[in-house]
Design a protein around this motif. Structure first.
Motif, PDB file in Angstrom:
ATOM      1  N   GLN A 194     -87.586   3.789   3.073  1.00  0.00           N
ATOM      2  CA  GLN A 194     -87.937   5.170   2.751  1.00  0.00           C
ATOM      3  C   GLN A 194     -88.987   5.265   1.646  1.00  0.00           C
ATOM      4  O   GLN A 194     -89.863   6.119   1.691  1.00  0.00           O
ATOM      5  CB  GLN A 194     -86.692   5.952   2.330  1.00  0.00           C
ATOM      6  N   LYS A 195     -88.866   4.397   0.643  1.00  0.00           N
ATOM      7  CA  LYS A 195     -89.794   4.444  -0.488  1.00  0.00           C
ATOM      8  C   LYS A 195     -90.154   3.032  -0.913  1.00  0.00           C
ATOM      9  O   LYS A 195     -89.301   2.163  -0.955  1.00  0.00           O
ATOM     10  CB  LYS A 195     -89.147   5.129  -1.702  1.00  0.00           C
TER      11      LYS A 195
ATOM     12  N   PRO B  33     -81.327  -4.308  13.439  1.00  0.00           N
ATOM     13  CA  PRO B  33     -82.203  -4.825  14.491  1.00  0.00           C
ATOM     14  C   PRO B  33     -83.690  -4.739  14.142  1.00  0.00           C
ATOM     15  O   PRO B  33     -84.499  -5.474  14.716  1.00  0.00           O
ATOM     16  CB  PRO B  33     -81.881  -3.945  15.696  1.00  0.00           C
ATOM     17  N   PHE B  34     -84.059  -3.853  13.223  1.00  0.00           N
ATOM     18  CA  PHE B  34     -85.458  -3.703  12.826  1.00  0.00           C
ATOM     19  C   PHE B  34     -85.531  -2.928  11.514  1.00  0.00           C
ATOM     20  O   PHE B  34     -84.560  -2.293  11.096  1.00  0.00           O
ATOM     21  CB  PHE B  34     -86.288  -2.997  13.909  1.00  0.00           C
ATOM     22  N   VAL B  35     -86.690  -3.036  10.869  1.00  0.00           N
ATOM     23  CA  VAL B  35     -87.009  -2.230   9.694  1.00  0.00           C
ATOM     24  C   VAL B  35     -88.091  -1.257  10.126  1.00  0.00           C
ATOM     25  O   VAL B  35     -89.048  -1.659  10.797  1.00  0.00           O
ATOM     26  CB  VAL B  35     -87.529  -3.101   8.527  1.00  0.00           C
ATOM     27  N   TRP B  36     -87.930   0.010   9.775  1.00  0.00           N
ATOM     28  CA  TRP B  36     -88.959   0.985  10.130  1.00  0.00           C
ATOM     29  C   TRP B  36     -89.355   1.806   8.908  1.00  0.00           C
ATOM     30  O   TRP B  36     -88.638   1.853   7.915  1.00  0.00           O
ATOM     31  CB  TRP B  36     -88.519   1.882  11.287  1.00  0.00           C
ATOM     32  N   LEU B  37     -90.508   2.425   8.996  1.00  0.00           N
ATOM     33  CA  LEU B  37     -91.035   3.245   7.905  1.00  0.00           C
ATOM     34  C   LEU B  37     -92.045   4.217   8.477  1.00  0.00           C
ATOM     35  O   LEU B  37     -92.453   4.101   9.628  1.00  0.00           O
ATOM     36  CB  LEU B  37     -91.714   2.350   6.851  1.00  0.00           C
ATOM     37  N   ASP B  38     -92.421   5.190   7.660  1.00  0.00           N
ATOM     38  CA  ASP B  38     -93.551   6.023   8.045  1.00  0.00           C
ATOM     39  C   ASP B  38     -94.612   5.937   6.966  1.00  0.00           C
ATOM     40  O   ASP B  38     -94.318   5.726   5.798  1.00  0.00           O
ATOM     41  CB  ASP B  38     -93.141   7.467   8.339  1.00  0.00           C
ATOM     42  N   VAL B  39     -95.852   6.026   7.412  1.00  0.00           N
ATOM     43  CA  VAL B  39     -96.998   5.941   6.515  1.00  0.00           C
ATOM     44  C   VAL B  39     -97.988   7.031   6.920  1.00  0.00           C
ATOM     45  O   VAL B  39     -98.186   7.268   8.119  1.00  0.00           O
ATOM     46  CB  VAL B  39     -97.630   4.518   6.557  1.00  0.00           C
ATOM     47  N   GLN B  40     -98.542   7.721   5.940  1.00  0.00           N
ATOM     48  CA  GLN B  40     -99.518   8.757   6.253  1.00  0.00           C
ATOM     49  C   GLN B  40    -100.735   8.125   6.918  1.00  0.00           C
ATOM     50  O   GLN B  40    -101.187   7.050   6.524  1.00  0.00           O
ATOM     51  CB  GLN B  40     -99.950   9.493   4.989  1.00  0.00           C
TER      52      GLN B  40
ATOM     53  N   GLY C  18     -89.987  -7.556 -18.498  1.00  0.00           N
ATOM     54  CA  GLY C  18     -89.150  -6.456 -18.958  1.00  0.00           C
ATOM     55  C   GLY C  18     -89.649  -5.069 -18.618  1.00  0.00           C
ATOM     56  O   GLY C  18     -89.055  -4.074 -19.026  1.00  0.00           O
ATOM     57  N   ILE C  19     -90.730  -4.971 -17.861  1.00  0.00           N
ATOM     58  CA  ILE C  19     -91.283  -3.667 -17.483  1.00  0.00           C
ATOM     59  C   ILE C  19     -91.143  -3.493 -15.977  1.00  0.00           C
ATOM     60  O   ILE C  19     -91.557  -4.370 -15.194  1.00  0.00           O
ATOM     61  CB  ILE C  19     -92.767  -3.563 -17.884  1.00  0.00           C
ATOM     62  N   VAL C  20     -90.567  -2.364 -15.563  1.00  0.00           N
ATOM     63  CA  VAL C  20     -90.441  -2.078 -14.135  1.00  0.00           C
ATOM     64  C   VAL C  20     -91.831  -1.793 -13.577  1.00  0.00           C
ATOM     65  O   VAL C  20     -92.527  -0.890 -14.043  1.00  0.00           O
ATOM     66  CB  VAL C  20     -89.489  -0.887 -13.884  1.00  0.00           C
ATOM     67  N   GLN C  21     -92.241  -2.599 -12.614  1.00  0.00           N
ATOM     68  CA  GLN C  21     -93.559  -2.464 -11.989  1.00  0.00           C
ATOM     69  C   GLN C  21     -93.508  -1.637 -10.705  1.00  0.00           C
ATOM     70  O   GLN C  21     -94.540  -1.134 -10.262  1.00  0.00           O
ATOM     71  CB  GLN C  21     -94.130  -3.848 -11.673  1.00  0.00           C
ATOM     72  N   GLY C  22     -92.316  -1.533 -10.117  1.00  0.00           N
ATOM     73  CA  GLY C  22     -92.198  -0.787  -8.871  1.00  0.00           C
ATOM     74  C   GLY C  22     -90.768  -0.741  -8.398  1.00  0.00           C
ATOM     75  O   GLY C  22     -89.871  -1.331  -8.994  1.00  0.00           O
ATOM     76  N   PHE C  23     -90.565   0.004  -7.306  1.00  0.00           N
ATOM     77  CA  PHE C  23     -89.229   0.126  -6.740  1.00  0.00           C
ATOM     78  C   PHE C  23     -89.319   0.374  -5.243  1.00  0.00           C
ATOM     79  O   PHE C  23     -90.373   0.732  -4.718  1.00  0.00           O
ATOM     80  CB  PHE C  23     -88.433   1.248  -7.429  1.00  0.00           C
ATOM     81  N   ALA C  24     -88.198   0.161  -4.581  1.00  0.00           N
ATOM     82  CA  ALA C  24     -88.073   0.438  -3.148  1.00  0.00           C
ATOM     83  C   ALA C  24     -86.691   1.008  -2.882  1.00  0.00           C
ATOM     84  O   ALA C  24     -85.738   0.706  -3.604  1.00  0.00           O
ATOM     85  CB  ALA C  24     -88.288  -0.829  -2.320  1.00  0.00           C
ATOM     86  N   LYS C  25     -86.612   1.828  -1.844  1.00  0.00           N
ATOM     87  CA  LYS C  25     -85.322   2.368  -1.385  1.00  0.00           C
ATOM     88  C   LYS C  25     -85.246   2.189   0.125  1.00  0.00           C
ATOM     89  O   LYS C  25     -86.184   2.519   0.846  1.00  0.00           O
ATOM     90  CB  LYS C  25     -85.181   3.851  -1.714  1.00  0.00           C
ATOM     91  N   VAL C  26     -84.107   1.661   0.585  1.00  0.00           N
ATOM     92  CA  VAL C  26     -83.861   1.481   2.014  1.00  0.00           C
ATOM     93  C   VAL C  26     -82.591   2.218   2.389  1.00  0.00           C
ATOM     94  O   VAL C  26     -81.573   2.135   1.693  1.00  0.00           O
ATOM     95  CB  VAL C  26     -83.732  -0.011   2.379  1.00  0.00           C
ATOM     96  N   ASN C  27     -82.658   2.948   3.489  1.00  0.00           N
ATOM     97  CA  ASN C  27     -81.486   3.606   4.077  1.00  0.00           C
ATOM     98  C   ASN C  27     -81.056   2.777   5.282  1.00  0.00           C
ATOM     99  O   ASN C  27     -81.874   2.442   6.144  1.00  0.00           O
ATOM    100  CB  ASN C  27     -81.837   5.026   4.521  1.00  0.00           C
ATOM    101  N   TRP C  28     -79.779   2.437   5.322  1.00  0.00           N
ATOM    102  CA  TRP C  28     -79.255   1.573   6.381  1.00  0.00           C
ATOM    103  C   TRP C  28     -78.803   2.390   7.574  1.00  0.00           C
ATOM    104  O   TRP C  28     -78.259   3.465   7.435  1.00  0.00           O
ATOM    105  CB  TRP C  28     -78.107   0.723   5.840  1.00  0.00           C
TER     106      TRP C  28
END
Length: 117
Positions: A40-41, A71-78, A15-25
């Motif tokens: 994105q997040k 066709p792929f999933v992409w992200l940026d990371v510091q 019952g506790i949110v441990q995390g989240f993600a957001k994807v832009n299509w």
């Protein structure tokens, strides 16, 4: 928490949110200018590392991207986020290139990574 443009995921445990993600299509990656799913997040509460949450969340994102025929999933990371980069590398992401992000105080290097689907 979903639209044709983006989707949010919440990861709950007891019952506790441990995390989240957001994807832009259908977002252009900044290196090749090709459209794919942008992770994105993706964030989790401190102290939750090592529980498999990141792998589980990423798996859900990748499966939804496949269903949407991205066709792929992409992200940026510091560049300074060595642990994050290692995680994505273990999950078969490859570095597409690097960008420079500047604030008034510093220059932050960013790596753009992608996973072909």
């Amino acid at each position: 928490m979903s639209s044709p443009c983006h989707t949010w995921w919440l990861l709950e445990e007891q019952g506790i949110v441990q995390g989240f993600a957001k994807v832009n299509w259908r977002r252009l990656d900044p290196i090749r200018q090709l459209a794919g799913a942008e992770l994105q997040k993706i964030y989790f509460l401190s102290g939750t590392t090592g529980r498999g949450y990141g792998k589980a969340m990423l798996s859900e994102v990748v499966e939804e991207a496949r269903r949407r025929e991205e066709p792929f999933v992409w992200l940026d990371v510091q560049k300074s986020n060595i642990q994050g980069e290692r995680f994505y590398t273990r999950e078969r992401f490859k570095c597409l290139g690097e960008l420079s992000f500047q604030t008034d105080l510093q220059d932050i290097g960013i790596k753009v990574m992608a996973l072909p689907l």
